[in-house]
Design a protein around this motif. Structure first.
Motif, mmCIF file in Angstrom:
data_model
loop_
_atom_site.group_PDB
_atom_site.id
_atom_site.type_symbol
_atom_site.label_atom_id
_atom_site.label_comp_id
_atom_site.label_asym_id
_atom_site.label_seq_id
_atom_site.Cartn_x
_atom_site.Cartn_y
_atom_site.Cartn_z
ATOM 1 N N UNK A 17 -12.084 74.075 13.010
ATOM 2 C CA UNK A 17 -11.974 74.567 11.630
ATOM 3 C C UNK A 17 -11.863 76.089 11.593
ATOM 4 N N UNK A 18 -12.670 76.775 12.391
ATOM 5 C CA UNK A 18 -12.609 78.241 12.444
ATOM 6 C C UNK A 18 -11.268 78.694 13.018
ATOM 7 N N UNK A 19 -10.776 77.982 14.000
ATOM 8 C CA UNK A 19 -9.483 78.319 14.591
ATOM 9 C C UNK A 19 -8.367 78.194 13.554
ATOM 10 N N UNK A 20 -8.390 77.140 12.766
ATOM 11 C CA UNK A 20 -7.389 76.952 11.705
ATOM 12 C C UNK A 20 -7.500 78.085 10.688
ATOM 13 N N UNK A 23 -5.816 80.953 11.907
ATOM 14 C CA UNK A 23 -4.410 80.669 12.178
ATOM 15 C C UNK A 23 -4.074 80.828 13.659
ATOM 16 N N UNK A 24 -4.869 80.175 14.499
ATOM 17 C CA UNK A 24 -4.636 80.195 15.938
ATOM 18 C C UNK A 24 -4.886 78.808 16.508
ATOM 19 N N UNK A 25 -4.457 78.585 17.728
ATOM 20 C CA UNK A 25 -4.614 77.296 18.402
ATOM 21 C C UNK A 25 -5.466 77.512 19.646
ATOM 22 N N UNK A 26 -6.475 76.696 19.799
ATOM 23 C CA UNK A 26 -7.452 76.919 20.861
ATOM 24 C C UNK A 26 -7.657 75.710 21.765
ATOM 25 N N UNK A 27 -8.120 76.011 22.970
ATOM 26 C CA UNK A 27 -8.713 75.043 23.881
ATOM 27 C C UNK A 27 -10.216 75.240 23.759
ATOM 28 N N UNK A 28 -10.946 74.145 23.571
ATOM 29 C CA UNK A 28 -12.386 74.222 23.310
ATOM 30 C C UNK A 28 -13.115 73.303 24.285
ATOM 31 N N UNK A 111 -20.461 76.597 25.018
ATOM 32 C CA UNK A 111 -19.109 76.370 24.539
ATOM 33 C C UNK A 111 -18.211 77.467 25.094
ATOM 34 N N UNK A 112 -16.998 77.083 25.464
ATOM 35 C CA UNK A 112 -16.001 78.036 25.912
ATOM 36 C C UNK A 112 -14.720 77.824 25.133
ATOM 37 N N UNK A 113 -14.125 78.904 24.674
ATOM 38 C CA UNK A 113 -12.913 78.831 23.850
ATOM 39 C C UNK A 113 -11.887 79.816 24.389
ATOM 40 N N UNK A 123 -15.201 84.538 18.242
ATOM 41 C CA UNK A 123 -15.515 84.108 16.870
ATOM 42 C C UNK A 123 -15.502 82.592 16.759
ATOM 43 N N UNK A 124 -14.501 81.965 17.343
ATOM 44 C CA UNK A 124 -14.403 80.498 17.305
ATOM 45 C C UNK A 124 -15.536 79.860 18.102
ATOM 46 N N UNK A 125 -15.859 80.430 19.268
ATOM 47 C CA UNK A 125 -16.966 79.901 20.075
ATOM 48 C C UNK A 125 -18.293 80.013 19.331
ATOM 49 N N UNK A 126 -18.522 81.133 18.680
ATOM 50 C CA UNK A 126 -19.758 81.287 17.902
ATOM 51 C C UNK A 126 -19.839 80.259 16.779
ATOM 52 N N UNK A 127 -18.725 80.019 16.108
ATOM 53 C CA UNK A 127 -18.718 79.025 15.034
ATOM 54 C C UNK A 127 -19.095 77.655 15.587
ATOM 55 N N UNK A 128 -18.578 77.325 16.752
ATOM 56 C CA UNK A 128 -18.931 76.041 17.370
ATOM 57 C C UNK A 128 -20.395 75.990 17.773
ATOM 58 N N UNK A 129 -20.878 77.076 18.376
ATOM 59 C CA UNK A 129 -22.272 77.107 18.834
ATOM 60 C C UNK A 129 -23.254 76.986 17.679
ATOM 61 N N UNK A 130 -22.904 77.557 16.540
ATOM 62 C CA UNK A 130 -23.810 77.542 15.380
ATOM 63 C C UNK A 130 -23.748 76.245 14.603
#
Length: 132
Positions: A17-20, A23-28, A111-113, A123-130
């Motif tokens: 959700x944070x990646x969207x 506006x980026x595409x991630x490996x999580x 988590x690794x992004x 930023x995306x990793x922190x969103x996932x961790x939280x």
């Protein structure tokens, strides 16, 4: 205590959700307390080369229980951890890996992004961790 699959899926959802939003595409990648891969997602169109990087960021964050960006700062020439990235079959020492703690502050995984700028990765990793 270790991250469960349900928690890992919640983390991946929050990170996507944070990646969207950015506006980026991630490996999580999510690893448990033993640094074993629990869950992984590659968003459509995310860089193939970032797949391995995301997993290594998660493992690096868990191996040392600190954000990978902090390890990167300590591993610069003259730093106390200089060349540490060559240990453990290769570490990633730039932002995007974050340890995950339970309500008592115990590290239960990481988590690794990877897939964008290191700032967005973090930023995306922190969103996932939280998320848990």
């Amino acid at each position: 205590m270790s991250i469960t699959l349900k928690q890992a899926e919640e983390m991946i959802s929050a990170a996507k959700n944070k990646s969207v939003e950015l506006d980026t595409k991630m490996n999580i990648a999510i690893v448990d307390a033993g640094a074993n891969l629990v869950a992984f997602a590659r968003m459509d169109g995310a860089w193939l080369g970032s797949l391995d990087i995301s997993i290594k960021k998660a493992k690096t964050a868990r191996f040392f229980d600190m954000n990978t960006g902090v390890i990167g700062e300590l591993s610069q020439p003259g730093g106390s951890l200089y060349n540490i990235e060559h240990s453990n079959n290769g570490l990633i020492t730039f932002p995007g890996g974050v340890p995950v703690k339970d309500a008592n502050g115990n590290v239960i995984g990481a988590i690794g992004v990877s897939g964008s700028t290191v700032e967005n990765d973090h930023t995306v990793a922190e969103a996932g961790a939280l998320a848990i």
